[in-house]
Structures are given as C-alpha cells and as structure tokens.
Write an enzyme that holds these catalytic residues in place. Structure first.
Site, mmCIF file in Angstrom:
data_model
loop_
_atom_site.group_PDB
_atom_site.id
_atom_site.type_symbol
_atom_site.label_atom_id
_atom_site.label_comp_id
_atom_site.label_asym_id
_atom_site.label_seq_id
_atom_site.Cartn_x
_atom_site.Cartn_y
_atom_site.Cartn_z
ATOM 1 N N GLN A 280 0.800 -1.227 0.000
ATOM 2 C CA GLN A 280 0.000 0.000 0.000
ATOM 3 C C GLN A 280 0.839 1.287 0.000
ATOM 4 O O GLN A 280 0.335 2.344 -0.328
ATOM 5 C CB GLN A 280 -0.948 -0.013 1.194
ATOM 6 C CG GLN A 280 -2.002 -1.110 1.066
ATOM 7 C CD GLN A 280 -2.905 -1.206 2.276
ATOM 8 O OE1 GLN A 280 -2.575 -1.867 3.254
ATOM 9 N NE2 GLN A 280 -4.036 -0.537 2.231
ATOM 10 N N HIS B 217 1.213 -9.480 4.268
ATOM 11 C CA HIS B 217 0.033 -8.605 4.239
ATOM 12 C C HIS B 217 -0.515 -8.606 2.811
ATOM 13 O O HIS B 217 -0.470 -7.603 2.098
ATOM 14 C CB HIS B 217 0.408 -7.201 4.726
ATOM 15 C CG HIS B 217 -0.769 -6.335 5.099
ATOM 16 N ND1 HIS B 217 -0.886 -5.693 6.317
ATOM 17 C CD2 HIS B 217 -1.875 -5.980 4.416
ATOM 18 C CE1 HIS B 217 -2.014 -4.991 6.366
ATOM 19 N NE2 HIS B 217 -2.628 -5.142 5.217
ATOM 20 N N ASN C 18 -1.481 -10.887 8.164
ATOM 21 C CA ASN C 18 -2.538 -9.905 8.316
ATOM 22 C C ASN C 18 -3.848 -10.437 7.734
ATOM 23 O O ASN C 18 -3.894 -10.864 6.581
ATOM 24 C CB ASN C 18 -2.194 -8.620 7.567
ATOM 25 C CG ASN C 18 -3.326 -7.601 7.677
ATOM 26 O OD1 ASN C 18 -3.545 -7.044 8.752
ATOM 27 N ND2 ASN C 18 -4.067 -7.370 6.597
ATOM 28 N N GLU C 19 -4.876 -10.420 8.521
ATOM 29 C CA GLU C 19 -6.245 -10.692 8.084
ATOM 30 C C GLU C 19 -6.370 -11.815 7.057
ATOM 31 O O GLU C 19 -6.822 -11.580 5.923
ATOM 32 C CB GLU C 19 -6.883 -9.420 7.526
ATOM 33 C CG GLU C 19 -7.005 -8.313 8.548
ATOM 34 C CD GLU C 19 -7.907 -7.161 8.071
ATOM 35 O OE1 GLU C 19 -8.371 -7.171 6.928
ATOM 36 O OE2 GLU C 19 -8.139 -6.248 8.898
ATOM 37 N N TYR D 196 -12.729 -2.336 12.653
ATOM 38 C CA TYR D 196 -13.223 -1.132 11.964
ATOM 39 C C TYR D 196 -14.691 -0.846 12.250
ATOM 40 O O TYR D 196 -15.051 0.286 12.553
ATOM 41 C CB TYR D 196 -13.005 -1.255 10.449
ATOM 42 C CG TYR D 196 -11.538 -1.153 10.097
ATOM 43 C CD1 TYR D 196 -10.955 0.093 9.896
ATOM 44 C CD2 TYR D 196 -10.720 -2.283 10.035
ATOM 45 C CE1 TYR D 196 -9.599 0.215 9.613
ATOM 46 C CE2 TYR D 196 -9.364 -2.172 9.753
ATOM 47 C CZ TYR D 196 -8.814 -0.920 9.547
ATOM 48 O OH TYR D 196 -7.473 -0.796 9.282
ATOM 49 N N GLU E 86 -5.027 -2.765 14.198
ATOM 50 C CA GLU E 86 -5.521 -1.759 13.245
ATOM 51 C C GLU E 86 -6.840 -1.199 13.748
ATOM 52 O O GLU E 86 -7.697 -1.959 14.231
ATOM 53 C CB GLU E 86 -5.808 -2.369 11.854
ATOM 54 C CG GLU E 86 -4.602 -2.638 11.017
ATOM 55 C CD GLU E 86 -4.950 -3.216 9.641
ATOM 56 O OE1 GLU E 86 -6.039 -2.932 9.102
ATOM 57 O OE2 GLU E 86 -4.109 -3.967 9.127
ATOM 58 N N TRP F 23 -4.651 2.624 12.036
ATOM 59 C CA TRP F 23 -4.505 2.475 10.596
ATOM 60 C C TRP F 23 -4.953 3.782 9.992
ATOM 61 O O TRP F 23 -6.107 4.090 10.055
ATOM 62 C CB TRP F 23 -5.347 1.307 10.047
ATOM 63 C CG TRP F 23 -5.113 1.198 8.576
ATOM 64 C CD1 TRP F 23 -5.783 1.856 7.578
ATOM 65 C CD2 TRP F 23 -4.085 0.427 7.928
ATOM 66 N NE1 TRP F 23 -5.230 1.563 6.364
ATOM 67 C CE2 TRP F 23 -4.191 0.682 6.552
ATOM 68 C CE3 TRP F 23 -3.087 -0.443 8.391
ATOM 69 C CZ2 TRP F 23 -3.342 0.103 5.628
ATOM 70 C CZ3 TRP F 23 -2.244 -1.025 7.467
ATOM 71 C CH2 TRP F 23 -2.382 -0.746 6.085
ATOM 72 N N GLU G 22 -5.490 1.964 -1.250
ATOM 73 C CA GLU G 22 -6.464 1.181 -0.481
ATOM 74 C C GLU G 22 -7.069 0.084 -1.373
ATOM 75 O O GLU G 22 -8.236 0.074 -1.729
ATOM 76 C CB GLU G 22 -7.524 2.106 0.125
ATOM 77 C CG GLU G 22 -8.655 1.452 0.896
ATOM 78 C CD GLU G 22 -8.231 0.416 1.936
ATOM 79 O OE1 GLU G 22 -7.193 0.595 2.601
ATOM 80 O OE2 GLU G 22 -8.957 -0.583 2.065
ATOM 81 N N TRP G 23 -6.212 -0.853 -1.755
ATOM 82 C CA TRP G 23 -6.615 -2.059 -2.467
ATOM 83 C C TRP G 23 -7.586 -1.755 -3.625
ATOM 84 O O TRP G 23 -7.306 -0.884 -4.425
ATOM 85 C CB TRP G 23 -7.199 -3.076 -1.465
ATOM 86 C CG TRP G 23 -6.270 -3.309 -0.284
ATOM 87 C CD1 TRP G 23 -6.519 -2.948 1.015
ATOM 88 C CD2 TRP G 23 -4.949 -3.890 -0.271
ATOM 89 N NE1 TRP G 23 -5.447 -3.300 1.817
ATOM 90 C CE2 TRP G 23 -4.471 -3.879 1.059
ATOM 91 C CE3 TRP G 23 -4.116 -4.433 -1.260
ATOM 92 C CZ2 TRP G 23 -3.221 -4.373 1.422
ATOM 93 C CZ3 TRP G 23 -2.865 -4.933 -0.899
ATOM 94 C CH2 TRP G 23 -2.443 -4.900 0.420
HETATM 95 C C1 FCB Z 1 -7.725 -3.730 6.569
HETATM 96 C C2 FCB Z 1 -6.404 -4.039 5.913
HETATM 97 C C3 FCB Z 1 -5.550 -2.807 5.674
HETATM 98 C C4 FCB Z 1 -6.367 -1.620 5.216
HETATM 99 C C5 FCB Z 1 -7.553 -1.411 6.133
HETATM 100 C C6 FCB Z 1 -8.405 -0.216 5.769
HETATM 101 O O1 FCB Z 1 -8.640 -4.729 6.266
HETATM 102 O O2 FCB Z 1 -5.662 -4.907 6.730
HETATM 103 O O3 FCB Z 1 -4.553 -3.151 4.754
HETATM 104 O O4 FCB Z 1 -6.739 -1.774 3.910
HETATM 105 O O5 FCB Z 1 -8.350 -2.560 6.143
#
Ligand code: FCB
Length: 436
Positions: free
Chosen positions: A24, A116, A156-157, A280, A350, A390, A397-398
């Site tokens: 990113q 990640h 990560n996730e 989030y 995050e 974060w 952002e992906w």
């Molecule tokens: C999470 C990701 C991170 C970022 C945030 C907004 O899911 O781990 O890379 O994109 O969301």
C-alpha cells in the site's frame, strides 16, 4: 468533535503505534518481484480508479521522511509489512535492514508483519506448499532482522484475504470460489503455525497475528436472521480464532479442510505471545435475500447463506462504514468471554477510518471514541496491551485505489508531499498526555 472529558489513562507499558503495509505504500515496484496484487491491478476494472501501487507513497525512496513523521508523532511502535516479493529480489532485504536501523535510531520499535496480502505472483494459497514456502521466507527475514526486531506479526487478516481475494474475487488474486476457497484459509493458518515455529527456532519470543474481528449483529430476532448472523460470525470471528486459540475448527468446518487436519491443527495452535485484532466496524447480517446484492463495493452472490445489511442510525465514514466505537468494547469483551484464559493478551493492530481533508475532525472523533471504547474494555478486565492506528499515511487502499484516505498524514500523490492532518496532532497530544 472529540469529547473534552479527559482521556482515561492506560496501563503503564501500553504500546501505542501506527500501521501500514508494504504493497500500500512502498512503490519501487521494479526493485522487487511481482505479487498477485500487481497482476490483479493490471486487469481492467479491478480497481475503482484504475490505479496501481507501482509508486503508491514511494516509501522505499522516502522512508527517512516517513520515519521522521513517526518520530514526530511520538509512537512507541511502527507496524509495517515485509514484502515477500521484495525479499525474493536481489538486495530486497537491504531495504528493511535500513528501515529497522532508522526506526531504532528514531526511538520507534519496529513491528513487522510477514505477510500482508502481497503473495508472490507465482504462488497460490490453494496449494499447501505455499505454507512451507512462507516458513522459508520467514526464516530468511528473521535471520537478517532478528538481531534488532523483537516483536513479530505472522499474517494480516487471512479472513479478508480468503473471503475478498478467493471467495468473492474483489481483491487479488480475484478468484470467485465461494466455499471452495476454504483451503486458502487452512493453508494460511498452517503458514502461520509454521512461521511461529521458524521464528521461535531463531530465538524470537514476542509473536502475534493480526486478525480482523467485529461484532455481528442479526438483522432481526427472526430465527432465519439469527442463524445467518451466527454463520457469518463463525466465518469472521471463529474460523481463524478457534484453531489458533483452541486448536480446533468450529463444528462442521474441519471436515471441509484439506490434508491431515488434526496434525495441522497442532502446528496452527502453537502458543501465541499476543493476539492482534483489527477492528473497523460491526456487521449487520440477515437471511439470504435470494438475489445478488452489492454491499460496500462488494457483489455478494445470491448463493451465500447470509446477506449483509445496512446499519442505520450511526454516522458513516467515506467508505460507508458505520462509526460504532462501543462495538470495539463489545468485540473485545466477547473475545475474552469466549476464549477465557486461552486468549493471549490482545493488541488492537488496526483501527481507523477513511475521510478526506486535512482538518479531519471526523477522524479525530472516530479515534477518540475508539480509544475510549478500548479503555472500557481494559476496565472490564480484558488484557489489552496496545493500540495501532490504521494508518500513518494515505495510501493505496486495495480495490478502492487512492480514493479512500486513512492516513494521519495526507499524501499528495502527484508531488509525494506529506502533510500531517489534525488527527496527527491529536494522536501526538494523546501520546504525550499518556506519558506525563
Ligand atoms: C484492513 C487491511 C488494511 C487496510 C484497512 C483499511 O482490512 O488490513 O490493509 O486496507 O483494512
């Protein structure tokens, strides 16, 4: 606006930080191998604004400036990720070597994440072998950085990487396998366990993972909605946590996984030193609605046994995510209740929000509310040891491209100029206050 009540004090030694990830922010795409994200973003229509992360924040060339921003902020720790495709390239580890030295010189503790989402393009999480390859990558990184880095994050996730990348096809590698994506979850968990072993074999003793979690709220009391919400809760909150913390899959799931699952679970459940939670927003879930729906930019196929619904009555971020600080307290206390003494100390790895603008009072309100919610979890007895915002910088952002700004620091992507936002000043003041 953030409330004017004084912020409660967190326990001594609480770790305050910010997070980023390699793909990113780094750019310098020519100095590394390709990842699945490079392949994905080159395909038309995959990223909302048609952008790629070829330059992103040009962090590889500007990392000194970014380390200075971290030092100015006064964080204890910086969570970044080590790009596997960069480590594979000639001299790729040199960059992280310098970054770690610069961070330490600035008094900021490096906390690398070893994966990640930027899988080398020739690898595939459907293959078990990828887990072994990951352990080799980890061994290389720890051999080089382990004399200075003491705190590590394996993955990560893996939930989002499985769901968005392999089940729904909206993230790289863009597969739409629905439940046939389950082996991707298992192989990432196995990769995690093997990585923990590789790290420990190299002498590391402070190891965690960053999983995304959040409360799942049923759309109504209706039995079908409650069952659908339960199902979703299992996918998001138990599919990865149960194997890691309890050494077993939720009921009915283990049978769907490939290989010698019982033997693998012994590896997956290697004890963790701490458990990272990315939070989030909560999710409201109801029974399937019988038609493909679009939610938060994600097309949800009709065949799924649930449907994600709008949460009303809360402000939303630019991403459309509801702002519900109390749901952070809820997810943390629910975790402590569910896993009891099997839960390692928790770090929020995050938490943040997408808003435009330099005078980002909404971000300040979001973060202030969430830090207070975190403190309520501490008061309720949850052993929380740290909090990472974060993100340090606006970044790629992906699938949303550059259109969602999560940074405490604004990045002008034409000039690469960095400008701290109001939220940067707010966080710096909070950290000072906590240390007084
Ligand atoms: C999470 C990701 C991170 C970022 C945030 C907004 O899911 O781990 O890379 O994109 O969301």
């Amino acid at each position: 606006m953030a409330t004017t009540n004084p912020m409660p004090r967190f326990p001594a030694g609480f770790l305050w930080g910010v997070s980023t990830s390699a793909h990113q922010i780094e750019g310098a795409v020519d100095a590394r191998e390709a990842s699945v994200w490079d392949v994905f973003t080159a395909e038309p229509g995959r990223v909302r604004d048609g952008s790629t992360a070829a330059v992103a924040c040009d962090h590889v060339h500007r990392h000194r400036e970014d380390v200075a921003l971290l030092a100015g902020l006064g964080v204890d720790a910086y969570r970044f990720s080590v790009s596997w495709p960069r480590v594979r390239a000639e001299g790729g580890l040199d960059f992280y070597d310098r970054l770690v030295d610069d961070l330490l010189a600035a008094g900021v503790r490096p906390v690398p994440t070893l994966f990640h989402w930027d899988l080398p393009a020739h690898l595939d999480w459907l293959e078990r072998d990828t887990a072994e390859r990951f352990a080799e990558h980890v061994a290389r990184v720890v051999a080089r950085l382990g004399d200075r880095v003491t705190k590590w994050i394996t993955l990560n996730e893996p939930a989002e990487h499985t769901l968005l990348g392999h089940a729904l096809g909206v993230h790289a590698p863009g597969r739409r396998l629905l439940f046939d994506a389950l082996p991707v979850a298992h192989h990432q968990l196995l990769a995690h366990g093997l990585a923990v072993r590789a790290l420990r074999a190299a002498g590391a003793s402070d190891i965690g993972i960053a999983n995304s979690h959040g409360p799942t709220w049923p759309a109504s009391d209706d039995e079908a909605d409650v069952a659908a919400a339960d199902f979703y809760d299992t996918l998001l909150n138990r599919l990865f946590a149960d194997p890691l913390l309890l050494g077993r899959y939720p009921e009915g799931v283990g049978e769907l996984m490939p290989g010698d699952v019982e033997a693998d679970l012994k590896i997956i459940a290697e004890p963790l030193d701490w458990y990272g939670i990315n939070y989030y927003a909560p999710t409201r879930v109801g029974a399937p609605q019988g038609a493909e729906i679009e939610f938060g930019g994600v097309r949800m196929p009709a065949e799924l046994p649930f449907s994600v619904r709008e949460i009303e009555g809360y402000p939303v971020t630019d991403f459309g995510w509801p702002v519900v600080p109390e749901a952070l307290t809820e997810v943390l206390t629910a975790f402590a209740d569910r896993y009891g003494d099997r839960l390692a100390p928790v770090i929020v790895t995050e938490n943040g929000c997408a808003y435009e603008g330099l005078d980002d009072t909404e971000r300040v309100t979001y973060l202030d509310g969430h830090v207070r919610a975190l403190h309520r979890a501490v008061e309720a007895g949850v052993d929380v040891r740290g909090y990472f915002v974060w993100s340090l910088l606006d970044n790629f952002e992906w699938a949303e491209g550059y259109g969602r700004r999560f940074g405490l620091v604004h990045v002008d992507f034409d000039t690469q100029r960095r400008t701290p936002k109001a939220s940067y000043d707010w966080y710096r003041a909070l950290l000072r206050e906590q240390r007084d």
